[in-house]
Design a protein around this motif. Structure first.
Motif, mmCIF file in Angstrom:
data_model
loop_
_atom_site.group_PDB
_atom_site.id
_atom_site.type_symbol
_atom_site.label_atom_id
_atom_site.label_comp_id
_atom_site.label_asym_id
_atom_site.label_seq_id
_atom_site.Cartn_x
_atom_site.Cartn_y
_atom_site.Cartn_z
ATOM 1 N N LYS A 93 34.355 42.573 48.136
ATOM 2 C CA LYS A 93 33.340 42.288 47.119
ATOM 3 C C LYS A 93 33.938 42.414 45.717
ATOM 4 N N ILE A 94 34.735 43.481 45.532
ATOM 5 C CA ILE A 94 35.378 43.675 44.229
ATOM 6 C C ILE A 94 36.314 42.510 43.937
ATOM 7 N N LEU A 95 37.156 42.165 44.925
ATOM 8 C CA LEU A 95 38.147 41.103 44.699
ATOM 9 C C LEU A 95 37.467 39.770 44.413
ATOM 10 N N GLU A 96 36.325 39.553 45.052
ATOM 11 C CA GLU A 96 35.599 38.302 44.850
ATOM 12 C C GLU A 96 35.101 38.184 43.402
ATOM 13 N N HIS A 97 34.658 39.325 42.851
ATOM 14 C CA HIS A 97 34.086 39.294 41.505
ATOM 15 C C HIS A 97 35.086 39.602 40.408
ATOM 16 N N PHE A 98 36.302 40.053 40.800
ATOM 17 C CA PHE A 98 37.254 40.470 39.786
ATOM 18 C C PHE A 98 37.692 39.342 38.839
ATOM 19 N N PRO A 99 37.942 38.107 39.349
ATOM 20 C CA PRO A 99 38.399 37.041 38.435
ATOM 21 C C PRO A 99 37.471 36.837 37.235
ATOM 22 N N ALA A 100 36.145 36.874 37.466
ATOM 23 C CA ALA A 100 35.208 36.671 36.357
ATOM 24 C C ALA A 100 35.378 37.773 35.315
ATOM 25 N N THR A 101 35.533 39.037 35.793
ATOM 26 C CA THR A 101 35.717 40.155 34.875
ATOM 27 C C THR A 101 37.044 40.041 34.137
ATOM 28 N N LEU A 102 38.087 39.645 34.882
ATOM 29 C CA LEU A 102 39.405 39.497 34.267
ATOM 30 C C LEU A 102 39.368 38.429 33.179
ATOM 31 N N ALA A 103 38.708 37.309 33.470
ATOM 32 C CA ALA A 103 38.609 36.237 32.482
ATOM 33 C C ALA A 103 37.910 36.734 31.226
ATOM 34 N N LEU A 104 36.805 37.461 31.428
ATOM 35 C CA LEU A 104 36.058 37.986 30.283
ATOM 36 C C LEU A 104 36.922 38.981 29.496
ATOM 37 N N THR A 105 37.650 39.846 30.222
ATOM 38 C CA THR A 105 38.490 40.835 29.559
ATOM 39 C C THR A 105 39.573 40.164 28.722
ATOM 40 N N LEU A 106 40.247 39.159 29.319
ATOM 41 C CA LEU A 106 41.325 38.493 28.585
ATOM 42 C C LEU A 106 40.773 37.732 27.386
ATOM 43 N N ALA A 107 39.632 37.058 27.570
ATOM 44 C CA ALA A 107 39.030 36.328 26.453
ATOM 45 C C ALA A 107 38.668 37.300 25.333
ATOM 46 N N SER A 108 38.137 38.483 25.709
ATOM 47 C CA SER A 108 37.781 39.473 24.692
ATOM 48 C C SER A 108 39.021 39.976 23.983
ATOM 49 N N ALA A 109 40.107 40.194 24.758
ATOM 50 C CA ALA A 109 41.353 40.662 24.142
ATOM 51 C C ALA A 109 41.847 39.627 23.138
ATOM 52 N N LEU A 110 41.725 38.348 23.505
ATOM 53 C CA LEU A 110 42.154 37.272 22.607
ATOM 54 C C LEU A 110 41.333 37.299 21.316
ATOM 55 N N SER A 182 31.223 39.449 21.672
ATOM 56 C CA SER A 182 30.577 40.741 21.545
ATOM 57 C C SER A 182 31.524 41.877 21.918
ATOM 58 N N LEU A 183 32.269 41.694 23.011
ATOM 59 C CA LEU A 183 33.188 42.725 23.481
ATOM 60 C C LEU A 183 34.457 42.756 22.629
ATOM 61 N N GLY A 184 34.915 41.564 22.221
ATOM 62 C CA GLY A 184 36.151 41.490 21.447
ATOM 63 C C GLY A 184 36.022 42.094 20.074
ATOM 64 N N PHE A 185 34.802 42.118 19.545
ATOM 65 C CA PHE A 185 34.565 42.651 18.207
ATOM 66 C C PHE A 185 34.908 44.137 18.139
ATOM 67 N N VAL A 186 34.665 44.855 19.255
ATOM 68 C CA VAL A 186 34.986 46.282 19.302
ATOM 69 C C VAL A 186 36.495 46.485 19.171
ATOM 70 N N GLY A 187 37.248 45.728 19.992
ATOM 71 C CA GLY A 187 38.706 45.819 19.932
ATOM 72 C C GLY A 187 39.217 45.411 18.565
ATOM 73 N N ALA A 188 38.579 44.375 17.974
ATOM 74 C CA ALA A 188 39.001 43.903 16.658
ATOM 75 C C ALA A 188 38.907 45.028 15.639
ATOM 76 N N GLY A 189 37.850 45.831 15.738
ATOM 77 C CA GLY A 189 37.681 46.937 14.804
ATOM 78 C C GLY A 189 38.871 47.878 14.845
ATOM 79 N N LEU A 190 39.328 48.193 16.068
ATOM 80 C CA LEU A 190 40.471 49.095 16.204
ATOM 81 C C LEU A 190 41.747 48.437 15.684
ATOM 82 N N ILE A 191 41.907 47.132 16.001
ATOM 83 C CA ILE A 191 43.161 46.458 15.649
ATOM 84 C C ILE A 191 43.272 46.272 14.133
ATOM 85 N N ILE A 192 42.142 45.968 13.464
ATOM 86 C CA ILE A 192 42.177 45.828 12.012
ATOM 87 C C ILE A 192 42.776 47.083 11.390
#
Lengths: 310, 296
Positions: A93-110, A182-192
């Motif tokens: 179940k985790i592996l099935e749903h992981f790609p969507a989370t990974l995509a969101l995480t990478l997009a947020s990191a970007l 929304s998620l990337g904005f948090v990381g942006a705050g730290l990176i700034i």
């Protein structure tokens, strides 16, 4: 050879950390009060015999170390246990749903990197001017806004009022835009903050003075030399952040009704489905440790000073 | 001559750095005062909600459910006709309690672990810090979530979960500070004139190592409030008549299309509180860390 040994040592340390987090997750679930068997059965119809049978079936009547060893051996075989609610295997179940989370995480990191580096550099170059002031205020807002609120605001503005992006779902690139903002904005705050501080540190180094003295344009000094040196600490922050970003998906996937492992946890909390929570937290710990290991290794490849120190 | 000067500076235990707060003014003073006023106002709301809220948080104005912000209801009303402004004012109490209590508990436990590890060193240091490192392999949000889920819903359980997740940060800061302070010459000097080890610990080591912990706690307060609100947004808080801000937001989420104000104002309250706390934390950090403040 020394560098191979160093890498092997780091991998070994990472494995120890993963084992430690397995013990920790198991202890949290095992030691804290609350009986999973009782929460699985309907109290109005459950007889003491039924409770005992289920307890035996799940192996919950065994002593602590037997249960832990069983769980540990199962995990080594890729078996994370099964859901208390519908008896689904947890790992598939985790592996099935992981790609969507990974995509969101990478997009947020970007998103974090683009916004963070852009404003961080501006902030350092125009130090103590109004641009710096605004960039730092954006950074402060980034780390101060709860993601579930910024997500809801984005839904309100871009889905409800403007109707540009869908408010929920996980199909197609359009659904990932708002949650990753929304998620990337948090990381942006730290990176700034990080880019600003490390840029200011680098600007005061003697080699920058030398570059200016030999007549290089200010633009070349800043972007080709200062920024490149200032990016190293920023990379660490981004790398460490990816783990936190992934943890942040629990909330953001709920807000945007996306399918992902964060959503699995949120649903499992509602259903008191402890094996699923245990599985996802442990899985995330593995990913987190692996990412940290990669950041650590890439750090020594990017920065010649670290590489030679080895 | 040089020798004399050295002894004097060596034997002088540094003064507690609090006095420096009053100096070192900069451009951002406006924000510091703004942040202070917001924090004081929110604390007042939490302490005396009855004085400030126009309505009771449980009063349902059935004649005007889901009405947009107007002169009678500044922040509008929700689907039960409850006044959103009053709900936000009453909700401040639980949100503040979660933040402050978890920082106190986490800071205390983390501080004790860190100072013991730093002061004693050796096997205690190794054991404590390995434990801390294991805690750090799980992202704070997930750790808090797992603990809160295992403990079950409840205000105090959320406090415990957020506190446990924040222990590693405090422990590491305290340990580093303790290690650096215990090697200072004034500690050796004090020991050489026969001061008791406990007195050295209480009078020289603790007062000189708590300032980074205080800064960390102020910055940590912001993230603790955020994590706590997040847990309660996910439904791990207590379901009761007066919801905290996280729960209020999660209740309003279902009514986004018909009432934007139900979600917007509690979120604004969280953001303003955390923003103010972070501004104050930054100021404290700059004041206590001359290395950073010089660069600004």
């Amino acid at each position: 050879m020394a560098i191979v040994n160093k890498i092997l040592l780091k991998i070994l340390t990472a494995l120890v950390s993963i084992f430690g987090s397995l013990v920790l997750v198991f202890c949290i679930i095992y030691l804290l009060p609350g009986d999973p068997v009782l929460s699985m059965l309907d109290p109005s119809v459950a007889t003491p015999e039924m409770v005992e049978n289920l307890r035996k079936e799940l192996g919950l009547d065994q002593p602590f170390y037997v249960q832990f060893l069983d769980y540990f051996m199962n995990v080594l075989h890729g078996d994370f246990g099964q859901s208390l609610v519908n008896r689904d295997q947890v790992l598939p179940k985790i592996l099935e749903h992981f790609p969507a989370t990974l995509a969101l995480t990478l997009a947020s990191a970007l998103v974090s990197i683009i916004i963070g580096v852009f404003f961080g550099v501006l902030s350092a170059i125009y130090r103590n001017k109004w641009i710096d002031f605004i960039a730092r205020l954006i950074g402060l807002f980034g780390i101060s806004m709860p993601t579930f609120w910024s997500g809801i605001l984005l839904i309100l503005i871009f889905s409800v009022f403007l109707n540009w992006f869908p408010a929920m779902g996980s199909d197609g690139w359009k659904t990932i835009v708002l949650p990753s903002l929304s998620l990337g904005f948090v990381g942006a705050g730290l990176i700034i903050r990080m880019v600003r501080t490390s840029m200011l540190e680098v600007i005061n180094e003697p080699f920058i003075v030398t570059l200016r003295a030999k007549g290089l344009s200010e633009r070349a000094v800043m972007y080709r030399h200062a920024l490149r040196n200032a990016l190293i600490p920023a990379i660490t922050i981004i790398g460490l952040n990816i783990g936190e970003l992934m943890a942040g998906t629990v909330v953001i996937e709920t807000v945007f009704s996306r399918q992902g492992i964060g959503r699995i946890v949120a649903d499992a909390i509602m259903a008191k489905d402890l094996p699923v929570i245990q599985g996802v937290v442990f899985f995330s710990a593995i990913v987190f440790v692996v990412i940290n290991l990669l950041v650590d290794l890439s750090y020594s490849i990017i920065d010649p000073r670290v590489r030679r120190a080895n | 001559m040089k020798e004399v000067v050295n002894t004097k500076t060596v034997l002088q235990v540094p003064k507690w750095k609090f006095a420096r707060l009053h100096t070192n003014f900069s451009v951002s003073n406006f924000f510091i005062y703004g942040a202070g006023i917001i924090v004081i106002f929110i604390i007042t709301c939490a302490l005396f909600p009855k004085w400030l809220a126009p309505y009771s948080p449980t009063f349902m104005d059935t004649a005007s459910t889901l009405s947009a912000p107007n002169s009678a209801h500044w922040f509008g009303t929700d689907y039960f006709g409850r006044d959103v402004l009053s709900l936000v004012i009453y909700g401040s109490r639980d949100s503040l309690i979660i933040g402050i209590a978890s920082v106190l508990i986490g800071g205390l436990i983390g501080g004790i672990i860190g100072s013991a590890a730093g002061y004693f060193g050796g096997i205690i240091d190794v054991v404590f810090m390995r434990f801390i490192e294991i805690l750090m392999t799980i992202p704070a949000v997930l750790l808090a979530l797992a603990i809160a889920a295992a403990l079950g819903p409840g205000l105090f359980n959320i406090v415990l979960a957020v506190a446990a997740a924040s222990i590693p940060g405090y422990a590491r800061v305290m340990r580093g500070q303790m290690i650096s302070i215990k090697k200072r010459q004034y500690v050796d000097a004090s020991r050489s004139i026969g001061t008791h080890e406990w007195k050295i610990f209480l009078w020289h080591l603790l007062p000189n190592s708590w300032s980074p912990l205080l800064v960390m706690a102020t910055i940590g307060l912001g993230s603790s409030i955020l994590i706590g609100a997040g847990l309660s947004f996910l439904g791990l808080g207590v379901i009761k008549e007066i919801p905290d801000w996280g729960a209020l937001l999660s209740q309003g989420r279902g009514y986004l299309t018909v009432g934007w104000w139900i979600c917007t104002f509690p979120g604004l309250a969280i953001t303003l509180l955390v923003l103010s706390v972070n501004i104050m934390g930054d100021k404290l950090r700059d004041t206590f860390d001359p290395k950073i403040s010089k660069k600004r």
